[in-house]
Design a protein around this motif. Sequence first.
Motif, short mmCIF file in Angstrom:
data_model
loop_
_atom_site.label_atom_id
_atom_site.label_comp_id
_atom_site.label_asym_id
_atom_site.label_seq_id
_atom_site.Cartn_x
_atom_site.Cartn_y
_atom_site.Cartn_z
N GLU A 1 -18.57 -2.12 4.23
CA GLU A 1 -19.00 -3.45 4.66
C GLU A 1 -19.51 -4.26 3.48
OE1 GLU A 1 -20.33 -2.93 9.31
OE2 GLU A 1 -21.78 -2.46 7.75
N THR A 2 -20.17 -3.61 2.55
CA THR A 2 -20.64 -4.30 1.34
C THR A 2 -19.48 -4.75 0.48
OG1 THR A 2 -22.67 -2.98 1.33
CG2 THR A 2 -22.06 -4.09 -0.73
N ILE A 3 -18.48 -3.87 0.32
CA ILE A 3 -17.32 -4.18 -0.53
C ILE A 3 -16.47 -5.30 0.08
CG2 ILE A 3 -15.14 -3.27 -1.42
CD1 ILE A 3 -16.55 -0.56 -1.68
N PHE A 4 -16.24 -5.22 1.40
CA PHE A 4 -15.36 -6.19 2.06
C PHE A 4 -16.15 -7.28 2.78
CE2 PHE A 4 -12.87 -2.17 2.10
CZ PHE A 4 -11.82 -2.58 1.31
N GLY A 5 -17.37 -7.53 2.36
CA GLY A 5 -18.24 -8.45 3.07
C GLY A 5 -17.64 -9.82 3.31
N ALA A 6 -16.84 -10.33 2.34
CA ALA A 6 -16.28 -11.67 2.47
C ALA A 6 -14.94 -11.67 3.21
CB ALA A 6 -16.09 -12.30 1.09
N ASP A 7 -14.41 -10.48 3.52
CA ASP A 7 -13.11 -10.37 4.19
C ASP A 7 -13.36 -9.92 5.63
OD1 ASP A 7 -10.58 -9.75 5.11
OD2 ASP A 7 -9.90 -8.98 3.19
N ILE A 8 -13.36 -10.88 6.55
CA ILE A 8 -13.70 -10.59 7.94
C ILE A 8 -12.72 -9.59 8.55
CG2 ILE A 8 -13.94 -11.60 10.24
CD1 ILE A 8 -14.86 -14.17 8.91
N GLN A 9 -11.43 -9.75 8.29
CA GLN A 9 -10.43 -8.85 8.86
C GLN A 9 -10.65 -7.42 8.37
OE1 GLN A 9 -6.59 -10.47 7.96
NE2 GLN A 9 -6.61 -11.84 9.73
N ALA A 10 -10.96 -7.26 7.07
CA ALA A 10 -11.17 -5.92 6.52
C ALA A 10 -12.40 -5.27 7.16
CB ALA A 10 -11.33 -6.00 5.01
N VAL A 11 -13.47 -6.05 7.33
CA VAL A 11 -14.68 -5.51 7.94
C VAL A 11 -14.40 -5.09 9.39
CG1 VAL A 11 -17.03 -6.07 8.70
CG2 VAL A 11 -16.24 -6.80 6.44
N GLN A 12 -13.60 -5.87 10.10
CA GLN A 12 -13.25 -5.52 11.48
C GLN A 12 -12.49 -4.20 11.54
OE1 GLN A 12 -11.12 -8.96 12.84
NE2 GLN A 12 -12.95 -9.98 13.62
N ILE A 13 -11.63 -3.96 10.56
CA ILE A 13 -10.84 -2.73 10.55
C ILE A 13 -11.75 -1.51 10.39
CG2 ILE A 13 -9.15 -1.40 9.21
CD1 ILE A 13 -7.74 -4.07 8.62
N ALA B 1 -14.04 6.08 -4.20
CA ALA B 1 -15.25 5.86 -5.00
C ALA B 1 -14.91 5.41 -6.41
CB ALA B 1 -16.10 7.13 -5.03
N SER B 2 -13.80 5.90 -6.95
CA SER B 2 -13.46 5.59 -8.35
C SER B 2 -12.49 4.42 -8.47
CB SER B 2 -12.85 6.82 -9.03
OG SER B 2 -11.68 7.25 -8.33
N GLU B 3 -11.53 4.31 -7.53
CA GLU B 3 -10.49 3.29 -7.67
C GLU B 3 -10.56 2.21 -6.59
OE1 GLU B 3 -6.75 5.24 -7.63
OE2 GLU B 3 -7.33 6.78 -9.10
N GLY B 4 -11.27 2.49 -5.48
CA GLY B 4 -11.25 1.56 -4.36
C GLY B 4 -9.96 1.71 -3.58
N GLY B 5 -9.76 0.85 -2.61
CA GLY B 5 -8.55 0.92 -1.80
C GLY B 5 -8.61 -0.07 -0.65
N PRO B 6 -7.51 -0.20 0.10
CA PRO B 6 -7.47 -1.14 1.24
C PRO B 6 -8.39 -0.69 2.35
CG PRO B 6 -5.49 0.22 1.20
CD PRO B 6 -6.24 0.52 -0.06
N PRO B 7 -8.75 -1.59 3.27
CA PRO B 7 -9.67 -1.22 4.36
C PRO B 7 -9.14 -0.10 5.24
CG PRO B 7 -8.67 -3.38 4.75
CD PRO B 7 -8.36 -3.01 3.34
N GLN B 8 -7.81 0.03 5.33
CA GLN B 8 -7.25 1.10 6.15
C GLN B 8 -7.63 2.48 5.61
OE1 GLN B 8 -5.54 -1.58 5.14
NE2 GLN B 8 -5.34 -2.60 7.12
N PRO C 1 0.83 -1.21 0.00
CA PRO C 1 0.00 0.00 0.00
C PRO C 1 0.85 1.25 0.00
CG PRO C 1 -0.01 -1.03 2.16
CD PRO C 1 0.65 -2.00 1.23
N GLU C 2 0.41 2.23 -0.74
CA GLU C 2 1.14 3.49 -0.81
C GLU C 2 0.97 4.27 0.49
OE1 GLU C 2 0.24 4.15 -5.57
OE2 GLU C 2 -0.42 5.59 -4.08
#
Length: 407
Positions: free
Chosen positions: A383-395, A350-357, A313-314
Amino acid sequence: MNSEFIIFGLTCVVLAVLAVGAILVPLWRGPSDEAAEDTDIDIYRDQLLEVDRDLARGVLDEAEAERTRTEVSRRLLTADSNARAAATRAPQRVSHAVALALAAALIAGAGGLYWELGAAGYGDVPRATRIAIAEERRANRPSQLEKEAESPEFDSISLAEPETAEILQALRAAAFERAEEVQAWAYLAQVEASVGNMQRAARAQERTIALLGDAVTEADYVRLLDFLVIGTQGYVSPEAETITVRILQNNPESTPALYYAGLLYAQNDRPDRAFNFWRNVVENGEKDTMYWDFAAGQISDVAAQLGMDYALPEQRGPSNADLEAAEDMTPEERQQMIQGMVGQLADRLASEGGPPQDWARLISSLAVLGENDTALTVLNEAETIFGADIQAVQIVRRAAQEAGLIE
């Protein structure tokens, strides 16, 4: 020789024959039959003579005869041009030699690639089988002491500075004379490690933790983890795994424990789990630590094993120049600058997305600006975008909780 290998070999032979045939057949046939081309020329010449006879008999008038001559002459010229082109083609023997050379190169190239990349006789290994093999390997791997016995450690006290060697000798004597004194063992572990005696340091640290009892801290366990892993040249033993699990149970975001958990699975053919642990380290862990550096240096390798092209990540956020400029701003100007940065972050996500952080940072920033409704909308979207990634949703949910947006 098993049946699977025979089937594989026959399949390779059939594919090779088809590929070679696709090259050989066109080159081997050579030019078209010249006799057929001569026949076309003779036919067109006869047609020209027939036109003259039809004109003489009155079957055709002058205009029709001229049109017919023009069309037949055009066809005659085309046939003659084709015949001349055929005469200039390469000799048949040259075509055959080229065809054989290409076929040999194709077979040799395919064989060379398989020799380099293939594995003759290696059967199918479904994902479930690979996971089962990896888990069996992890369960039956050598213990800490067995691994240490494979590479006995040389006592580096003789290589240490005289003062350090004297201190170490005194600490060894003190630790054994006052076997129940925590501080003596803690100092001994540190000095043993400082001279490179990691296996001795691990034994001293184990004794320290045993004496500390309920007063033991995460830092004590992390220090022991370092000694255990370094003492076996980077190997994560079952004992080190137990300590790692204990740390993560108390602190799921512990950067050292996350790194060692990833290293454990990387060593036991589970790049999927290694990637998840190291991704948490590089995207959410403590930077400027050796654990972050180690994870950042190895995560691309496990990502490649998973067929992923992962990039670190940048670093995002205001630059030093931005911070210096903000010091000279009025509160209103500073607020506008912050809103501008938050707006840029929102537009990029909104246009490119990004990591949960980044999503968590946006939620926190919106909450600071008092835009709680917008922050909740962003949370729902994340939460919709990272729905399958539990760690990302927790962040992202943790950021919302810290901002007081949710319970």
